[in-house]
Design a protein around this motif. Sequence first.
Motif, PDB file in Angstrom:
ATOM      1  N   LYS A   6      -4.783  -6.732   9.563  1.00  0.00           N
ATOM      2  CA  LYS A   6      -3.903  -7.906   9.598  1.00  0.00           C
ATOM      3  C   LYS A   6      -3.361  -8.223   8.202  1.00  0.00           C
ATOM      4  CE  LYS A   6      -6.099 -10.000  13.645  1.00  0.00           C
ATOM      5  NZ  LYS A   6      -6.910 -11.134  14.165  1.00  0.00           N
ATOM      6  N   LEU A   7      -4.215  -8.071   7.183  1.00  0.00           N
ATOM      7  CA  LEU A   7      -3.761  -8.294   5.811  1.00  0.00           C
ATOM      8  C   LEU A   7      -2.710  -7.267   5.410  1.00  0.00           C
ATOM      9  CD1 LEU A   7      -7.174  -9.110   4.084  1.00  0.00           C
ATOM     10  CD2 LEU A   7      -5.290 -10.701   4.491  1.00  0.00           C
ATOM     11  N   ILE A   8      -2.928  -6.021   5.814  1.00  0.00           N
ATOM     12  CA  ILE A   8      -1.971  -4.964   5.505  1.00  0.00           C
ATOM     13  C   ILE A   8      -0.642  -5.220   6.223  1.00  0.00           C
ATOM     14  CG2 ILE A   8      -1.442  -2.518   5.893  1.00  0.00           C
ATOM     15  CD1 ILE A   8      -4.355  -1.892   5.245  1.00  0.00           C
ATOM     16  N   LEU A   9      -0.718  -5.630   7.474  1.00  0.00           N
ATOM     17  CA  LEU A   9       0.490  -5.920   8.243  1.00  0.00           C
ATOM     18  C   LEU A   9       1.306  -7.012   7.560  1.00  0.00           C
ATOM     19  CD1 LEU A   9       2.075  -5.346  10.859  1.00  0.00           C
ATOM     20  CD2 LEU A   9       0.743  -7.172  11.945  1.00  0.00           C
ATOM     21  N   PHE A  10       0.615  -8.033   7.039  1.00  0.00           N
ATOM     22  CA  PHE A  10       1.299  -9.117   6.328  1.00  0.00           C
ATOM     23  C   PHE A  10       1.929  -8.609   5.036  1.00  0.00           C
ATOM     24  CE2 PHE A  10       1.255 -12.584   3.199  1.00  0.00           C
ATOM     25  CZ  PHE A  10       2.039 -13.519   3.863  1.00  0.00           C
ATOM     26  N   LYS A  11       1.189  -7.762   4.298  1.00  0.00           N
ATOM     27  CA  LYS A  11       1.672  -7.225   3.022  1.00  0.00           C
ATOM     28  C   LYS A  11       2.842  -6.261   3.224  1.00  0.00           C
ATOM     29  CE  LYS A  11       1.591  -5.372  -1.223  1.00  0.00           C
ATOM     30  NZ  LYS A  11       2.083  -6.069  -2.428  1.00  0.00           N
ATOM     31  N   GLU A  12       2.764  -5.452   4.254  1.00  0.00           N
ATOM     32  CA  GLU A  12       3.738  -4.373   4.447  1.00  0.00           C
ATOM     33  C   GLU A  12       5.107  -4.874   4.902  1.00  0.00           C
ATOM     34  OE1 GLU A  12       3.058  -0.327   4.498  1.00  0.00           O
ATOM     35  OE2 GLU A  12       2.753  -1.671   2.810  1.00  0.00           O
ATOM     36  N   ASP A  13       5.118  -5.919   5.720  1.00  0.00           N
ATOM     37  CA  ASP A  13       6.390  -6.445   6.219  1.00  0.00           C
ATOM     38  C   ASP A  13       7.214  -5.343   6.890  1.00  0.00           C
ATOM     39  OD1 ASP A  13       8.294  -8.383   6.749  1.00  0.00           O
ATOM     40  OD2 ASP A  13       9.344  -8.071   4.845  1.00  0.00           O
ATOM     41  N   ASP A  14       6.540  -4.619   7.801  1.00  0.00           N
ATOM     42  CA  ASP A  14       7.197  -3.560   8.585  1.00  0.00           C
ATOM     43  C   ASP A  14       7.776  -2.442   7.724  1.00  0.00           C
ATOM     44  OD1 ASP A  14       6.634  -4.789  11.038  1.00  0.00           O
ATOM     45  OD2 ASP A  14       8.402  -6.060  10.869  1.00  0.00           O
ATOM     46  N   ASN A  15       7.024  -2.019   6.708  1.00  0.00           N
ATOM     47  CA  ASN A  15       7.462  -0.887   5.896  1.00  0.00           C
ATOM     48  C   ASN A  15       7.564   0.356   6.780  1.00  0.00           C
ATOM     49  OD1 ASN A  15       7.693   1.307   4.115  1.00  0.00           O
ATOM     50  ND2 ASN A  15       6.435   0.339   2.557  1.00  0.00           N
ATOM     51  N   PRO A  16       8.755   0.925   6.949  1.00  0.00           N
ATOM     52  CA  PRO A  16       8.936   2.053   7.859  1.00  0.00           C
ATOM     53  C   PRO A  16       8.348   3.365   7.346  1.00  0.00           C
ATOM     54  CG  PRO A  16      10.970   1.633   6.674  1.00  0.00           C
ATOM     55  CD  PRO A  16      10.022   0.538   6.293  1.00  0.00           C
ATOM     56  N   TYR A  17       7.961   3.381   6.078  1.00  0.00           N
ATOM     57  CA  TYR A  17       7.454   4.617   5.474  1.00  0.00           C
ATOM     58  C   TYR A  17       5.961   4.833   5.707  1.00  0.00           C
ATOM     59  CZ  TYR A  17      11.873   4.460   2.893  1.00  0.00           C
ATOM     60  OH  TYR A  17      13.197   4.410   2.554  1.00  0.00           O
ATOM     61  N   HIS A  18       5.263   3.781   6.154  1.00  0.00           N
ATOM     62  CA  HIS A  18       3.799   3.847   6.199  1.00  0.00           C
ATOM     63  C   HIS A  18       3.229   3.778   7.614  1.00  0.00           C
ATOM     64  CE1 HIS A  18       3.560   2.121   1.807  1.00  0.00           C
ATOM     65  NE2 HIS A  18       4.036   3.354   1.864  1.00  0.00           N
ATOM     66  N   ASN A  19       2.243   4.645   7.853  1.00  0.00           N
ATOM     67  CA  ASN A  19       1.450   4.600   9.076  1.00  0.00           C
ATOM     68  C   ASN A  19      -0.013   4.422   8.684  1.00  0.00           C
ATOM     69  OD1 ASN A  19       3.572   5.079  10.987  1.00  0.00           O
ATOM     70  ND2 ASN A  19       3.591   7.217  10.324  1.00  0.00           N
ATOM     71  N   PHE A  20      -0.796   3.776   9.562  1.00  0.00           N
ATOM     72  CA  PHE A  20      -2.190   3.490   9.242  1.00  0.00           C
ATOM     73  C   PHE A  20      -3.110   3.902  10.383  1.00  0.00           C
ATOM     74  CE2 PHE A  20       0.375   0.652   6.752  1.00  0.00           C
ATOM     75  CZ  PHE A  20      -0.244   0.652   5.510  1.00  0.00           C
ATOM     76  N   GLU A  21      -4.262   4.438   9.995  1.00  0.00           N
ATOM     77  CA  GLU A  21      -5.338   4.717  10.947  1.00  0.00           C
ATOM     78  C   GLU A  21      -6.615   4.142  10.359  1.00  0.00           C
ATOM     79  OE1 GLU A  21      -7.794   8.523  12.792  1.00  0.00           O
ATOM     80  OE2 GLU A  21      -5.664   8.771  12.329  1.00  0.00           O
ATOM     81  N   TYR A  22      -7.380   3.419  11.185  1.00  0.00           N
ATOM     82  CA  TYR A  22      -8.586   2.752  10.713  1.00  0.00           C
ATOM     83  C   TYR A  22      -9.807   3.468  11.281  1.00  0.00           C
ATOM     84  CZ  TYR A  22      -5.235  -0.731   9.275  1.00  0.00           C
ATOM     85  OH  TYR A  22      -4.164  -1.360   8.678  1.00  0.00           O
ATOM     86  N   THR A  70       7.459   3.301  -1.485  1.00  0.00           N
ATOM     87  CA  THR A  70       8.676   3.995  -1.068  1.00  0.00           C
ATOM     88  C   THR A  70       8.405   5.449  -0.678  1.00  0.00           C
ATOM     89  OG1 THR A  70       9.211   4.569  -3.368  1.00  0.00           O
ATOM     90  CG2 THR A  70      10.142   2.513  -2.492  1.00  0.00           C
ATOM     91  N   ASP A  71       7.130   5.819  -0.557  1.00  0.00           N
ATOM     92  CA  ASP A  71       6.763   7.176  -0.133  1.00  0.00           C
ATOM     93  C   ASP A  71       6.371   7.169   1.340  1.00  0.00           C
ATOM     94  OD1 ASP A  71       6.173   9.082  -2.772  1.00  0.00           O
ATOM     95  OD2 ASP A  71       5.994   6.938  -3.173  1.00  0.00           O
ATOM     96  N   ARG A  72       6.689   8.228   2.019  1.00  0.00           N
ATOM     97  CA  ARG A  72       6.232   8.375   3.400  1.00  0.00           C
ATOM     98  C   ARG A  72       4.752   8.762   3.370  1.00  0.00           C
ATOM     99  NH1 ARG A  72      10.229   8.013   6.960  1.00  0.00           N
ATOM    100  NH2 ARG A  72      12.378   8.275   6.196  1.00  0.00           N
ATOM    101  N   CYS A  73       3.912   7.905   3.927  1.00  0.00           N
ATOM    102  CA  CYS A  73       2.461   8.096   3.819  1.00  0.00           C
ATOM    103  C   CYS A  73       1.763   7.840   5.146  1.00  0.00           C
ATOM    104  CB  CYS A  73       1.861   7.160   2.777  1.00  0.00           C
ATOM    105  SG  CYS A  73       2.457   7.369   1.095  1.00  0.00           S
ATOM    106  N   ASP A  74       0.741   8.611   5.390  1.00  0.00           N
ATOM    107  CA  ASP A  74      -0.254   8.297   6.410  1.00  0.00           C
ATOM    108  C   ASP A  74      -1.487   7.811   5.670  1.00  0.00           C
ATOM    109  OD1 ASP A  74       1.225   8.989   8.678  1.00  0.00           O
ATOM    110  OD2 ASP A  74       0.655  11.092   8.535  1.00  0.00           O
ATOM    111  N   PHE A  75      -1.821   6.543   5.845  1.00  0.00           N
ATOM    112  CA  PHE A  75      -3.003   5.968   5.204  1.00  0.00           C
ATOM    113  C   PHE A  75      -4.163   5.950   6.201  1.00  0.00           C
ATOM    114  CE2 PHE A  75       0.348   3.938   2.616  1.00  0.00           C
ATOM    115  CZ  PHE A  75      -0.139   4.185   1.339  1.00  0.00           C
ATOM    116  N   TYR A  76      -5.317   6.391   5.742  1.00  0.00           N
ATOM    117  CA  TYR A  76      -6.544   6.348   6.536  1.00  0.00           C
ATOM    118  C   TYR A  76      -7.495   5.379   5.841  1.00  0.00           C
ATOM    119  CZ  TYR A  76      -4.468  10.542   8.499  1.00  0.00           C
ATOM    120  OH  TYR A  76      -3.596  11.423   9.094  1.00  0.00           O
TER     121      TYR A  76
END
Length: 284
Positions: A75-91, A28-34
Amino acid sequence: MKKKILIATDFSKTSLNAIMYALELYKTDRCDFYVLNVFKTTYNLIEDIIPPKPGEKGYDIPYQKSTDGLERISKLILFKEDDNPYHNFEYISLNKPLLKGVQEIVEQKDIELVIMGTKGVTDSQSSVFGSNAVEIMEKVRNCPVLVVPIDAKQELPKEIVFPTDYKIQYKRKELAHLIDIVRKCNASLKVLHATEEDTLDSNQEEHKKMLEKYFESIHHSFHTLSSISVATAVKCFVESRDSDMIAFINKKHLFFGSVFSQPLVKKIGYKLKVPVLVLHDLKN
């Protein structure tokens, strides 16, 4: 303001569990995940004078394995997140040793927390922490590090144990991340004093009072186990209460160093099932 969190992965089951734990902890936190993976180039020391570069087989094959692995993770994260609007990801894929890669991204992205598994695919099963985890905990000193074992429960922590000997003075800023996690999870902080002495001296009493003040805004309590070693106290306390996380401050050459030295690590037990949050002495 968004949190900036770095997750290191080697695609092992333990590192995948660490990713899932991070997503749950900050759901529930707004996060940028790297999400970072490091890779090594391969080359023949006899035939190749210098390490291979992009476009050469010794570089491109390991790089492709790294990027393919990150694609699977995404792809695993996308499945887990279910379009969580609080999270962004960079790989991110880097051709560097893990420590240097983590330090580089921490600086570049102004990372607030590093999360990783306790051990990777090449680590011995007879130790609590793998060599990479120990190195990151000890040497990444400008932000906290959270290491997650493969058996960690995928739920918010309800009880966090903070061992201390009261012999060193903590700063409020050093404890900020711990307090944030306790508050956001509506958890209870258990301050654990393991001692072989009967009483606290005047300095220890003063340091305890300061901790009481720092923790006044969160649910907390103080506990003492007497005539017992630190390692045994932590192990017994956490197991008997089914606690969910252990937090330490890495004061160089003092409490943290003694707890995570090899003999004491073995006494805590290689089946450690709770995440360990490593905070740092801001003076070092």
